[in-house]
Scaffold this active site. Structure first.
Site, PDB file in Angstrom:
ATOM      1  N   ARG A 150      27.107   4.092 -21.324  1.00 43.55           N
ATOM      2  CA  ARG A 150      25.866   3.908 -20.582  1.00 43.55           C
ATOM      3  C   ARG A 150      25.663   5.170 -19.735  1.00 43.55           C
ATOM      4  NH1 ARG A 150      28.753  -1.039 -19.844  1.00 43.55           N
ATOM      5  NH2 ARG A 150      27.723  -2.818 -20.829  1.00 43.55           N
ATOM      6  N   LYS A 186      29.700  -2.260 -16.063  1.00 40.90           N
ATOM      7  CA  LYS A 186      29.000  -3.246 -15.245  1.00 40.90           C
ATOM      8  C   LYS A 186      29.996  -4.158 -14.542  1.00 40.90           C
ATOM      9  CE  LYS A 186      24.698  -3.438 -17.887  1.00 40.90           C
ATOM     10  NZ  LYS A 186      23.765  -4.307 -18.643  1.00 40.90           N
ATOM     11  N   HIS A 202      20.134   5.907 -23.572  1.00 39.09           N
ATOM     12  CA  HIS A 202      20.652   4.699 -24.225  1.00 39.09           C
ATOM     13  C   HIS A 202      20.542   4.791 -25.744  1.00 39.09           C
ATOM     14  CE1 HIS A 202      22.363   0.989 -22.757  1.00 39.09           C
ATOM     15  NE2 HIS A 202      21.785   0.314 -23.712  1.00 39.09           N
ATOM     16  N   ARG A 215      23.740   5.701 -27.215  1.00 43.62           N
ATOM     17  CA  ARG A 215      24.673   4.558 -27.235  1.00 43.62           C
ATOM     18  C   ARG A 215      24.398   3.668 -28.441  1.00 43.62           C
ATOM     19  NH1 ARG A 215      27.910   1.232 -23.817  1.00 43.62           N
ATOM     20  NH2 ARG A 215      27.251  -0.946 -23.682  1.00 43.62           N
ATOM     21  N   HIS A 241      30.684  -4.557 -23.773  1.00 41.61           N
ATOM     22  CA  HIS A 241      29.689  -5.622 -23.645  1.00 41.61           C
ATOM     23  C   HIS A 241      30.289  -6.785 -22.868  1.00 41.61           C
ATOM     24  CE1 HIS A 241      27.058  -4.253 -27.268  1.00 41.61           C
ATOM     25  NE2 HIS A 241      26.713  -3.682 -26.139  1.00 41.61           N
ATOM     26  N   TYR A 245      40.743  -8.022 -24.927  1.00 36.47           N
ATOM     27  CA  TYR A 245      41.493  -6.830 -24.555  1.00 36.47           C
ATOM     28  C   TYR A 245      42.981  -7.019 -24.816  1.00 36.47           C
ATOM     29  CZ  TYR A 245      37.586  -4.357 -22.477  1.00 36.47           C
ATOM     30  OH  TYR A 245      36.424  -3.682 -22.302  1.00 36.47           O
TER      31      TYR A 245
END
Length: 313
Positions: A151, A175, A246, A249, A272, A281
């Protein structure tokens, strides 16, 4: 006749249901209750009790949302909350039939994001004037955007201390301040190393010493600066598409997917929120993530071809 005490009791029960049964976050819970409050206000004005509400009443309510200019996506969210409320009333045997079952939301157009071809990305990067002081910086920026799928906010906040170039990773804060390790390609690493030679000639202002990409004033770059830079380069390259940072991306993800990369690995690299869970993960090995981007990213395929020993070409 509306029984306000009964209505208040039902809403409190629904609130507990959302909090403890559905385990909604405080923000999501507030959004559900705020949207439900809109319906309750409508019912009060119309003198309709919850037990007596019909599909026609709900359609009238939704039409009112449209009339006062509420966006289609917001309408769809409100309708989703209404359906959740009536589902709760059915589960608790307060109602026998669901009046919202046939309630339809507004048609929301789905616009595919603009994607650049590999040739268009090459053309944009080739449009950079490397004779200018910021030339190598801008080249490193675009290679990093495209090679890592960042981003623009992640790129502008990238720190020198978050580069693990020898290991082939960068640490990115996405984020919600969630951090992730993202594989970075040999091509992008090379351009960053070349840029750092130029960066060392810039005096970073206080509190900006650790930022990777600096402006002429010695501060970090803004998202608007990156946006304008890309727009100007696209115009110079003759690209007519409406692109933004973007777009790189989206192109990153599309090209990896088309090249055969694992979808789950791509989602994790993008960070995301909907899939970047602890479980994912835990089960995706970082070495596998790196191999996915190194093997399938078109930038790396071209880089390997151009830098292979003569007897391998």
């Amino acid at each position: 006749m509306i029984n306000k005490d009964e209505t208040g009791k039902i809403i409190k029960q629904y609130q507990r249901y959302l909090k403890f049964e559905k385990s909604l976050s405080p923000n999501t819970l507030d959004a559900y209750l705020t949207d439900l409050d809109k319906l309750m206000s409508f019912l009060t004005l119309e003198g309709i009790a919850i037990k007596d509400i019909t599909l026609d009443n709900l359609q009238q309510f939704v039409a009112g949302l449209h009339d006062i200019g509420i966006h289609a996506r917001s309408q769809a969210r409100i309708i989703s909350g209404i359906k959740s409320f009536f589902n709760f009333l059915i589960l608790t045997d307060y109602l026998e039939a669901d009046p919202s079952e046939l309630l339809e939301g507004p048609k929301i157009g789905f616009k595919l994001p603009e994607i650049l071809t590999i040739e268009e990305i090459d053309a944009i990067i080739s449009a950079i004037d490397l004779s200018k002081n910021e030339g190598q910086r801008n080249k490193a920026i675009l290679e990093t955007l495209y090679s890592c799928g960042l981003r623009v906010s992640e790129l502008t906040n990238l720190k020198l201390s978050e580069l693990y170039l020898d290991e082939g990773f960068i640490k990115v804060e996405g984020k919600g301040s969630k951090q992730r390790l993202v594989p970075i390609s040999p091509k992008a690493i090379n351009e960053i190393k070349l840029y750092i030679l130029d960066r060392n000639q810039v005096t970073a202002k206080k509190d900006f010493e650790d930022y990777l990409f600096l402006s002429r004033r010695g501060t970090n770059l803004s998202r608007i600066m990156i946006f304008h830079m890309i727009k100007e380069l696209a115009t110079t390259a003759g690209i007519k598409k409406n692109i933004s940072p973007h777009t790189f991306r989206h192109s990153f993800a599309t090209h990896l997917l088309e090249g055969g990369a694992n979808l789950r690995a791509i989602q994790s690299m993008l960070g995301h929120e909907t899939i970047a869970t602890t479980e994912i993960y835990t089960h995706i090995d970082r070495n596998m993530l790196r191999s996915e981007i190194i093997e399938h990213h078109p930038r790396n395929i071209k880089y390997r071809r151009n830098n292979a020993p003569e007897n391998e070409q």
